[in-house]
Write a protein that holds these residues in place. Sequence first.
Motif, PDB file in Angstrom:
ATOM      1  N   PHE A  74      38.087  33.329  51.514  1.00 57.26           N
ATOM      2  CA  PHE A  74      38.082  34.622  52.188  1.00 57.26           C
ATOM      3  C   PHE A  74      38.702  34.530  53.583  1.00 57.26           C
ATOM      4  O   PHE A  74      38.352  35.300  54.471  1.00 57.26           O
ATOM      5  CB  PHE A  74      36.652  35.155  52.289  1.00 57.26           C
ATOM      6  N   LEU A  89      42.286  41.512  48.212  1.00 56.77           N
ATOM      7  CA  LEU A  89      41.132  42.404  48.160  1.00 56.77           C
ATOM      8  C   LEU A  89      41.373  43.648  49.015  1.00 56.77           C
ATOM      9  O   LEU A  89      41.101  44.780  48.579  1.00 56.77           O
ATOM     10  CB  LEU A  89      39.888  41.660  48.632  1.00 56.77           C
ATOM     11  N   THR A  92      43.900  45.841  47.317  1.00 53.36           N
ATOM     12  CA  THR A  92      43.301  46.545  46.177  1.00 53.36           C
ATOM     13  C   THR A  92      42.527  47.770  46.631  1.00 53.36           C
ATOM     14  O   THR A  92      42.634  48.851  46.028  1.00 53.36           O
ATOM     15  CB  THR A  92      42.374  45.591  45.397  1.00 53.36           C
ATOM     16  N   THR A 256      47.631  42.969  44.594  1.00 53.95           N
ATOM     17  CA  THR A 256      46.242  43.307  44.320  1.00 53.95           C
ATOM     18  C   THR A 256      45.518  42.083  43.757  1.00 53.95           C
ATOM     19  O   THR A 256      46.117  41.034  43.511  1.00 53.95           O
ATOM     20  CB  THR A 256      46.156  44.470  43.326  1.00 53.95           C
ATOM     21  N   LEU A 257      44.207  42.225  43.536  1.00 54.51           N
ATOM     22  CA  LEU A 257      43.425  41.111  43.004  1.00 54.51           C
ATOM     23  C   LEU A 257      43.894  40.694  41.624  1.00 54.51           C
ATOM     24  O   LEU A 257      43.919  39.500  41.295  1.00 54.51           O
ATOM     25  CB  LEU A 257      41.941  41.494  42.965  1.00 54.51           C
ATOM     26  N   THR A 277      38.536  34.527  41.748  1.00 52.66           N
ATOM     27  CA  THR A 277      39.076  35.871  41.981  1.00 52.66           C
ATOM     28  C   THR A 277      38.578  36.850  40.931  1.00 52.66           C
ATOM     29  O   THR A 277      38.282  38.011  41.226  1.00 52.66           O
ATOM     30  CB  THR A 277      40.613  35.822  41.975  1.00 52.66           C
ATOM     31  N   VAL A 280      35.089  37.980  41.895  1.00 45.51           N
ATOM     32  CA  VAL A 280      35.129  38.991  42.952  1.00 45.51           C
ATOM     33  C   VAL A 280      35.605  40.333  42.381  1.00 45.51           C
ATOM     34  O   VAL A 280      35.073  41.400  42.734  1.00 45.51           O
ATOM     35  CB  VAL A 280      36.048  38.530  44.098  1.00 45.51           C
ATOM     36  N   LEU A 281      36.584  40.283  41.509  1.00 45.19           N
ATOM     37  CA  LEU A 281      37.084  41.511  40.884  1.00 45.19           C
ATOM     38  C   LEU A 281      36.004  42.174  40.039  1.00 45.19           C
ATOM     39  O   LEU A 281      35.845  43.404  40.056  1.00 45.19           O
ATOM     40  CB  LEU A 281      38.305  41.177  40.030  1.00 45.19           C
ATOM     41  N   LEU A 284      33.529  43.803  42.343  1.00 46.89           N
ATOM     42  CA  LEU A 284      34.112  45.011  42.926  1.00 46.89           C
ATOM     43  C   LEU A 284      34.078  46.177  41.948  1.00 46.89           C
ATOM     44  O   LEU A 284      33.705  47.303  42.322  1.00 46.89           O
ATOM     45  CB  LEU A 284      35.568  44.723  43.339  1.00 46.89           C
TER      46      LEU A 284
END
Length: 302
Positions: A74, A89, A92, A256-257, A277, A280-281, A284
């Motif tokens: 991050f 991120l 996105t 984007t992610l 990733t 995290v996606l 989200l």
Amino acid sequence: MKYTLINLFFRVGSVLRWGARRIAVFFRRLPRRIEDAVLRFFPWLAAIFTFGALLFLIGHILVNGIPYIRPSLFALEYNTENVSLLPALVTTVFMVILSLLIAAPLGLFTAIYLVEYAKRGSRLVRLVRVTAETLSGIPSIVYGLFGSLFFVSWLGWGYSLLAGTLTLSIMILPLIMRTAEESLKAVPDTFREGSFGLGAGRLRTVFRIVLPAAAPGIFAGIILAMGRIVGETAALIYTAGTVAQIPTSLLASGRTLAIHMYALSSEGLYTGQAYATAVVLLVLVVGINALSAALAKRIAKG
């Protein structure tokens, strides 16, 4: 060769029809209780299979991705040492907000016009619906090529956040419009008649009575549109680009992610970071869906 394929299709169709007749005869001969049990078995089987596939997918992503979630992932800037996902991120989030700001009002107001103001069964309504359904079936790579030719090359914007946003807005517009239209049509006419009987105008009726009642369905379409934006890669590679940086303007490139995950996995050097990733996606998407559902419920109650 042509007639051979046609004959083959006819034979396959005949076999399928024969099989369907045999299955129907088989069910007619079964006792009523056994028939009900068999018919209940298949929906349960489909539900178990779907839920199991979802659990396997989520578990596979979490098991392979969580060990690679570290503070360096991050970092503010991307480099080969940290392969930070933070720029992706931020890009996105920008892409989702900008695309929805363009597509959601346009799709919603179009649906309101088609349901509440346009004459039912008119040629214009049929034309708009056919056009929207046709656009919904176009592959995303075609949208990407259109955005590359029109926004990137012809308008001269280059690989930019603006080109990607407008391309995604065109992609999700039919989805939002059709979902909102069906939600508005599902609202009983008695709601409108009662509002008109109390002296309210059409505009007040639409915004005070019809839209709150249709809010859950409308937000469901917006959630689906968000999912398509977040998971889109083909269209954005040709329009927004793959630069791993936080866009400083609408004409700056960014990834984007989903593109970030694709780039890491295709290189073959950062597979673990690609799974991180994906985690995290996933978080989200779940967060966006929960927030949208809560907002829709609050609007419907209000």
